[in-house]
Motif scaffolding. Structure first.
Motif, short mmCIF file in Angstrom:
data_model
loop_
_atom_site.label_atom_id
_atom_site.label_comp_id
_atom_site.label_asym_id
_atom_site.label_seq_id
_atom_site.Cartn_x
_atom_site.Cartn_y
_atom_site.Cartn_z
N LEU A 1 24.68 44.67 11.42
CA LEU A 1 24.74 45.48 10.20
C LEU A 1 25.46 44.75 9.07
O LEU A 1 25.53 45.26 7.95
CB LEU A 1 25.46 46.80 10.51
CG LEU A 1 24.68 47.76 11.41
CD1 LEU A 1 25.58 48.86 11.95
CD2 LEU A 1 23.51 48.35 10.65
N GLY A 2 26.03 43.59 9.39
CA GLY A 2 26.73 42.82 8.37
C GLY A 2 28.07 43.41 7.98
O GLY A 2 28.54 43.23 6.86
N VAL A 3 28.69 44.16 8.91
CA VAL A 3 29.97 44.80 8.57
C VAL A 3 31.09 44.37 9.52
O VAL A 3 32.17 44.94 9.48
CB VAL A 3 29.85 46.35 8.60
CG1 VAL A 3 28.96 46.83 7.49
CG2 VAL A 3 29.35 46.85 9.96
N ALA A 4 30.82 43.39 10.38
CA ALA A 4 31.85 42.96 11.33
C ALA A 4 33.02 42.35 10.58
O ALA A 4 32.84 41.60 9.64
CB ALA A 4 31.26 41.94 12.32
N GLY A 5 34.24 42.71 11.02
CA GLY A 5 35.45 42.29 10.32
C GLY A 5 35.81 40.84 10.60
O GLY A 5 35.24 40.17 11.43
N VAL B 1 21.94 47.17 26.79
CA VAL B 1 23.28 47.75 26.85
C VAL B 1 23.40 48.79 25.74
O VAL B 1 23.17 48.49 24.57
CB VAL B 1 24.36 46.65 26.66
CG1 VAL B 1 25.75 47.25 26.84
CG2 VAL B 1 24.13 45.52 27.64
N PHE B 2 23.72 49.99 26.12
CA PHE B 2 23.85 51.05 25.13
C PHE B 2 25.19 50.89 24.40
O PHE B 2 26.24 50.77 25.02
CB PHE B 2 23.77 52.42 25.82
CG PHE B 2 23.94 53.56 24.86
CD1 PHE B 2 22.95 53.84 23.92
CD2 PHE B 2 25.10 54.33 24.86
CE1 PHE B 2 23.12 54.88 23.02
CE2 PHE B 2 25.26 55.36 23.95
CZ PHE B 2 24.27 55.65 23.03
N GLN B 3 25.11 50.88 23.06
CA GLN B 3 26.33 50.63 22.29
C GLN B 3 26.41 51.58 21.09
O GLN B 3 25.41 52.09 20.63
CB GLN B 3 26.32 49.20 21.75
CG GLN B 3 26.18 48.13 22.79
CD GLN B 3 25.99 46.75 22.16
OE1 GLN B 3 26.96 46.07 21.84
NE2 GLN B 3 24.75 46.37 21.93
N TYR B 4 27.67 51.76 20.62
CA TYR B 4 27.89 52.57 19.43
C TYR B 4 28.16 51.68 18.21
O TYR B 4 28.87 50.68 18.33
CB TYR B 4 29.10 53.49 19.64
CG TYR B 4 28.87 54.55 20.68
CD1 TYR B 4 28.09 55.68 20.39
CD2 TYR B 4 29.42 54.43 21.95
CE1 TYR B 4 27.87 56.65 21.35
CE2 TYR B 4 29.20 55.40 22.91
CZ TYR B 4 28.42 56.52 22.61
OH TYR B 4 28.21 57.47 23.56
N THR B 5 27.64 52.09 17.07
CA THR B 5 27.89 51.30 15.86
C THR B 5 29.36 51.35 15.47
O THR B 5 29.86 50.46 14.79
CB THR B 5 27.06 51.79 14.66
OG1 THR B 5 27.31 53.17 14.46
CG2 THR B 5 25.57 51.57 14.88
N THR B 6 30.07 52.41 15.91
CA THR B 6 31.49 52.54 15.55
C THR B 6 32.35 51.49 16.24
O THR B 6 33.39 51.10 15.72
CB THR B 6 32.02 53.93 15.96
OG1 THR B 6 31.46 54.28 17.22
CG2 THR B 6 31.70 54.97 14.91
N SER B 7 31.93 51.04 17.43
CA SER B 7 32.83 50.19 18.21
C SER B 7 32.24 48.84 18.61
O SER B 7 32.98 47.93 18.99
CB SER B 7 33.26 50.94 19.48
OG SER B 7 32.11 51.44 20.14
N SER C 1 28.92 43.54 18.24
CA SER C 1 27.60 42.92 18.12
C SER C 1 26.70 43.75 17.20
O SER C 1 25.97 43.21 16.38
CB SER C 1 26.99 42.67 19.50
OG SER C 1 26.17 43.74 19.90
N LEU C 2 26.77 45.07 17.31
CA LEU C 2 25.98 45.91 16.40
C LEU C 2 26.50 45.76 14.97
O LEU C 2 25.73 45.70 14.01
CB LEU C 2 26.04 47.39 16.81
CG LEU C 2 25.35 47.81 18.11
CD1 LEU C 2 25.34 49.32 18.25
CD2 LEU C 2 23.94 47.26 18.21
N GLN C 3 27.82 45.67 14.84
CA GLN C 3 28.40 45.55 13.50
C GLN C 3 27.99 44.23 12.84
O GLN C 3 27.80 44.17 11.64
CB GLN C 3 29.92 45.71 13.57
CG GLN C 3 30.30 47.18 13.84
CD GLN C 3 31.74 47.36 14.25
OE1 GLN C 3 32.50 46.39 14.37
NE2 GLN C 3 32.13 48.60 14.49
#
Lengths: 342, 106
Positions: free
Chosen positions: A338-342, A324-330, A333-335
């Motif tokens: 990256l350890g930045v999920a809120g 699934v193509f995803q953006y780090t901005t939105s 799961s990617l966040q």
């Protein structure tokens, strides 16, 4: 056989492009292990021009080469890449399940599901001084590094160069050598001032010899050195010696990868521009080491290449899986990765 | 434009009209002068763009900076008129400059 290190992706070369590959592969849940001949990450950026500003990295009007490496290390930290430094890959073997076994010059063994060659201009290797016939002495009485100091005990030693390696080994090997002569083109040295002072102190006490000039020829039989000819400011001098250590910096060579049976375009590895895959499925090549029509040797291009290559590597490893193509901005799961999920 | 002549090791001359502000190395690469490698791309980090400045021109071209001297240590057959061509900037006074390419780069 020593223990085998297993990883998803083995990246050969820890320059900027190899480092960013960790990021793109990491977003697709692939763990990376990087191998580099240097003792630290950064490749040419760290070794050749760490303080030079680079002006064509998007959104960085100017960033030093070392600064770029530092930022990349910070950016890939969440993916916990493993590093093995001071090693050159030697052999590769494709296993039955499509994965690879790679060995290093120190006989370590790695197993990876795919290989990414991000080796830039090749691996850094000691520069051979342009002395006629030096090849026949290499490995017998001419060495480019010191593996065991004891090997030099009792020898008439000639050290050539004016940098830190030349000076450090002059200071360290002086007590072991029967006689030690340092040869350098001029009276100024690039090495740390402290080493230079200590070397001159030894010279004053006549514990070492110093000859200004350049080595132009070698004398000896069957690879065993007897003397070196040095062209000095006052003509040619013959210096008796049984071992020579030239320290002329580093140059880049493709190295053992040249023997991996991959198609080549001169010293480069041709790839397609969809997968950045070499002629061997599962072995990818990115950055300065690859070639395709229109190729530009830019860090920028290497960054683009790894993003596409990561997709292809994921498909190679998990053929049936939907990506699934995803953006780090939105993407949460990617966040998370990256350890930045809120 | 400033005229520069490169003489390859085999004696073949290569003439270029160089733009002021560019480097002697860049113009050699553009022209494809054999024997100028410029591995590091002009960062004064490799000594593979080594040239001999024609004796008549050494005074005008000038002496290398300390950093360039350090890099010249890695070059092959360094002579008093050795320079790294990436460190010579083209300017009006260099019109007619002649440089020779050494037998090999490091």
């Amino acid at each position: 056989m020593s223990s085998i290190t297993k990883t998803d992706i083995l990246i050969i070369g820890a320059g900027p492009v190899g480092l960013f590959a960790v990021f793109e592969l990491g977003l697709l849940d692939l763990k990376c292990h990087l191998i580099d001949i240097l003792d630290r990450p950064g490749g040419q950026c760290a070794e050749l021009y760490p303080e030079k500003p680079i002006y064509d990295i998007p959104a960085w009007p100017s960033i030093s080469a070392q600064g770029l490496v530092d930022k990349l290390m910070q950016q890939i930290e969440p993916f916990g890449p493993a590093f093995t430094f001071n090693r050159m890959v030697s052999g590769v073997e494709k296993l039955g399940d499509g994965s690879f076994r790679v060995t290093t010059d120190e006989s370590e063994v790695f197993e990876a599901k795919a290989i990414v060659i991000a080796a830039g201009g090749g691996s850094f290797q000691p520069k051979r001084p342009p002395i006629p016939g030096i090849e026949e002495y290499e490995g017998k009485s001419v060495f480019y590094s010191v593996r065991r100091m004891e090997d030099f005990r009792g020898h008439d030693l000639l050290i050539v160069g004016g940098g830190d390696s030349a000076l450090d080994w002059t200071l360290n090997l002086q007590p072991l050598a029967r006689r030690l002569t340092l040869v350098h083109r001029r009276a100024e040295f690039r090495a740390s001032p402290d080493s230079v002072n200590r070397m001159f102190a030894l010279h004053e006490k006549e514990q070492i010899g110093f000859q200004m000039g350049q080595v132009t020829g070698l004398k000896g039989e069957n690879g065993e050195l007897r003397a070196a000819m040095v062209k000095g400011p006052h003509g040619d001098v013959e210096i008796p010696c049984t071992r020579m250590l030239p320290f002329f910096g580093l140059t880049m060579k493709l190295g053992p990868i040249a023997d991996w049976g991959l198609n080549r375009h001169e010293n480069l590895l041709p790839v397609d521009t969809e997968k950045f895959q070499t002629s061997e499925p599962g072995i990818f090549a990115v950055g300065d080491i690859n070639w395709y029509p229109g190729k530009l040797k830019l860090i920028l291009s290497g960054f683009h290449e790894v993003a596409l290559m990561a997709q292809a590597a994921k498909r190679y490893i998990s053929p049936g899986e939907r990506i699934v193509f995803q953006y780090t901005t939105s993407s949460t799961s990617l966040q998370k990765k990256l350890g930045v999920a809120g | 434009m400033t005229k520069i002549t490169y003489i390859a090791f085999d004696g073949t001359p290569f003439e270029v009209d160089a733009e002021n502000g560019s480097t002697v190395m860049e113009n050699a690469i553009k022209k494809g002068v054999p024997g100028i490698e410029a591995e590091c791309g002009g960062a004064c980090a490799c000594a593979t763009c080594h040239v001999y400045v024609d004796e008549e021109w050494t005074g005008v071209v000038g002496e290398p900076e300390p950093m360039e001297e350090d890099m010249l240590d890695f070059a092959f057959d360094v002579r008093p008129n050795s320079r790294l061509s990436c460190q010579i900037k083209v300017r009006d006074e260099l019109d007619g400059l002649v440089v020779r390419v050494p037998e090999r780069q490091g």
